[in-house]
Design a protein around this motif. Structure first.
Motif: not given
Length: 67
Positions: A1-21
């Motif tokens: 579930m964590y991986g799904f949340f990261v990919v669908v929610v966090q990664f989609r709206f993150a800038n490049q620095i946040q994506r790298n983190q």
């Protein structure tokens, strides 16, 4: 579930620095789950001009180690 949340929610709206983190955190968690102990040797000083890491890419695991 964590991986799904990261990919669908966090990664989609993150800038490049946040994506790298997020990728860095993901890799650390995966290595911990797999009980992979990471030891870094031979890096005394990282140049301000950047560093190139080379791997012979034996498996999928080296991607997470480099991350």
């Amino acid at each position: 579930m964590y991986g799904f949340f990261v990919v669908v929610v966090q990664f989609r709206f993150a800038n490049q620095i946040q994506r790298n983190q997020l990728l860095k955190e993901w890799s650390r968690k995966l290595l911990k789950i797999l009980r992979v102990e990471l030891t870094i040797l031979g890096i005394d000083k990282i140049s301000s001009q950047g560093v190139l890491y080379v791997s012979n890419h034996i498996s999928w695991l080296d991607i997470h180690v480099i991350n």
